[in-house]
Design an enzyme around this catalytic site. Structure first.
Site, PDB file in Angstrom:
ATOM      1  N   ASP A 205      21.963  70.457 -18.620  1.00 46.39           N
ATOM      2  CA  ASP A 205      21.609  71.837 -18.319  1.00 46.39           C
ATOM      3  C   ASP A 205      21.072  72.555 -19.557  1.00 46.39           C
ATOM      4  OD1 ASP A 205      21.939  74.220 -16.409  1.00 46.39           O
ATOM      5  OD2 ASP A 205      23.118  74.891 -18.135  1.00 46.39           O
ATOM      6  N   GLU A 247      16.934  69.457 -17.904  1.00 45.00           N
ATOM      7  CA  GLU A 247      16.535  70.726 -17.315  1.00 45.00           C
ATOM      8  C   GLU A 247      15.890  71.548 -18.425  1.00 45.00           C
ATOM      9  OE1 GLU A 247      18.011  74.856 -15.242  1.00 45.00           O
ATOM     10  OE2 GLU A 247      18.896  74.042 -17.062  1.00 45.00           O
TER      11      GLU A 247
END
Length: 559
Positions: A205, A247
């Protein structure tokens, strides 16, 4: 499983399925999904045909940001079960030939994490330097604010520490300090902990933001890339066959950089492509798709894009121009409540006004453009959303399994559910649910299953094939040829609400026969003259091109 030499490239041929354990299936009747529930539903995922599950954060957390605020990296949130439950679930997936990757939030922790609590209370604690502190909120002024609707600064004053702390997301999520080698070592240990328990990799993330440096925008710094190269070396050595998915919500040049020299991330999300698919069908113009795909290629041969239509976040519009963003808001978010930060918080079916043909068209594009497709749970049955729930919870409602109470998600009282089920008449769980659609041959669910089977049959040419666009045709049509070794797939899409007539120059394949792969219907042989056909609104064809005198080989992967 792929042939031996391609074993570690499994992700290049995979169909991924993103799900939150919390919203998938509740096995114990407390209103919250759990790992035992996911294990019980593994047969559904196997039947759907997906190759890899991507789990949203399941670690212990105060859940101020749906688990992206982690308070203990080495545990499972009690609502979801235990580490043993997690391992049993992964083992069940592996028995069915399904791999499992999980979200790893590396940039920040919850302000309730013991590391931060220790750091804020004692300036002399070794943990103090695990976070980024300042006596002023004027440092790193070039860094943008990501959550523009809720945060006015990337600095927040801590009354206990008597200093400001740095955060790129919510103020309840202080950033870790990756300049500190102890932080880097600890995150390596977190990765080892979960890979030893069976995970097949991580969706990492918010990777661009790990480091801060004055005079920069604090994104994509060289030190960030260097750290992930170290992580890659470690997992290649200790856990071969596992992957890292980035990401990195960035423009193509910056996003491609996360592949490194095939020594950083195996995969990265193609954020710039996703909104342009929606722009292209709204404008009835292929150019947004063609232009952005050209910018995102080439990439290293062992790397791949993760491509998607929707996910658990808002449909982000950071990687578009101001004009394109205004257009998207006008077309797809007419109600202001549909907007969040710099995006649109809607599921796929409501975005497309539940237009079945358009939903199918976008899935067909997803399954054929360069990259590995990622489906979002519930989109395969056409689930709706609830724009009146806070933050992004409107697209994280319970999976609709059946027409029974609570959509078959839980036996709990409706008031105790983690999120309310969808009762909007157009998407009500009594009509839109997996049980009903599994029994209806013409349902969206069964159509998606059939497309996944076709994608798997031709995954080398569709997934790995070189792409060549036909640009001398009506702009309302997206046409391209996928080529892998001696296999050819012609993909033709009508992006328009009206019928389109096309003439394609296929003379190089004179004498070959187009075979439509959904039905195995053989079309007239190709000649020297332009190949002509008509298409109804929002329709598509996938043709395998068979040479004259073909032995009937279908150019599939041979699985």
């Amino acid at each position: 499983m792929m042939a031996g030499e391609n074993l570690n490239l499994w992700y290049r041929d995979a169909v991924f399925y993103e799900l939150p354990v919390r919203s998938f299936y509740d096995s114990n009747g407390d209103g919250v999904g759990d790992f035992q529930g996911l294990r019980l539903k593994m047969g559904y995922l196997s039947d759907l045909g997906v190759d890899c599950i991507w789990l949203l954060p399941f670690y212990d957390s105060p859940l101020k940001d749906d688990g992206y605020d982690i308070s203990d990296y080495y545990s499972v949130h009690p609502d979801y079960g235990t580490v043993d439950d997690f391992q049993e679930c992964v083992e069940e997936a592996h028995k069915r030939g399904i791999r499992v990757i999980a979200d790893l939030v590396m940039n920040h922790v919850s302000d309730q994490h013991p590391w931060f609590q220790e750091a804020r209370k004692d300036r002399n604690s070794p943990r103090r330097d695990w976070f980024v502190w300042s006596d002023t909120d004027k440092e790193f002024q070039q860094a943008r604010i990501i959550f523009t609707d809720t945060e006015k600064s990337n600095w927040t004053w801590d009354h206990v520490a008597k200093q400001y702390y740095w955060h790129r997301f919510y103020s309840s999520q202080p950033d870790l300090n990756y300049w500190n080698p102890d932080v880097r070592t600890e995150m390596m240990n977190v990765i080892r902990f979960w890979l030893k328990r069976g995970l097949d990799g991580f969706r990492c993330d918010a990777v661009p933001y790990l480091y801060e440096k004055e005079g920069t925008n604090c994104e994509n710094l060289p030190e960030t890339h260097q750290f992930f190269k170290e992580v890659r070396r470690m997992i290649d050595k200790e856990f071969p066959g596992t992957i890292l998915l980035a990401e990195a919500n960035q423009w193509p040049t910056e996003a491609k950089a996360y592949f490194g020299n095939e020594d950083e991330f195996h995969m990265a999300f193609n954020f710039p492509l996703m909104p342009r698919i929606f722009i292209a069908v709204a404008k009835e113009d292929r150019v947004p798709i063609v232009d952005i795909i050209k910018q995102t290629l080439p990439i290293p041969p062992t790397c791949d894009w993760g491509i998607f239509l929707r996910n658990h976040d808002e449909l982000t519009l950071e990687m578009v121009t101001d004009e394109e963003r205004d257009f998207m808001f006008k077309e797809y978010a007419k109600n202001p409540k549909m907007r969040l930060n710099m995006g649109i918080r809607r599921r796929l079916s409501p975005l497309l006004d539940n237009d079945r043909r358009l939903i199918e068209l976008l899935h067909a594009i997803l399954f054929s453009v360069p990259g590995s497709p990622i489906l979002y749970y519930g989109d395969e049955i056409g689930m709706g959303d609830n724009i009146y729930l806070g933050d992004r919870n409107g697209v994280r409602t319970p999976m609709q399994w059946s027409p029974d109470r609570n959509a078959g998600f839980s036996k709990a009282d409706p008031e105790s559910l983690c999120n309310p089920v969808i009762v909007n008449p157009n998407y009500h769980y009594e009509a839109v649910n997996a049980e009903a659609e599994s029994r209806l041959p013409t349902s969206l669910l069964n159509w998606v299953k059939s497309m996944i089977k076709i994608r798997k049959k031709y995954n080398t040419v569709l997934g790995r094939g070189e792409i060549e666009f036909f640009e001398n045709v009506d702009r309302r049509a997206l046409v391209f040829l996928k080529t892998f070794e001696n296999n050819y797939m012609l993909c033709v899409y009508n992006l328009s609400r009206k019928p389109v007539a096309l003439q394609l120059d296929l003379s190089r394949f004179a004498g070959w026969t187009p075979v439509e792969v959904q039905t195995e219907s053989r079309f007239p042989p190709i000649g020297e003259l332009p190949y002509f056909f008509t298409m109804s609104r929002h329709s598509f064809f996938w043709f395998k091109l068979e040479p004259d005198g073909s032995d009937g080989s279908d150019g599939s992967s041979g699985e």
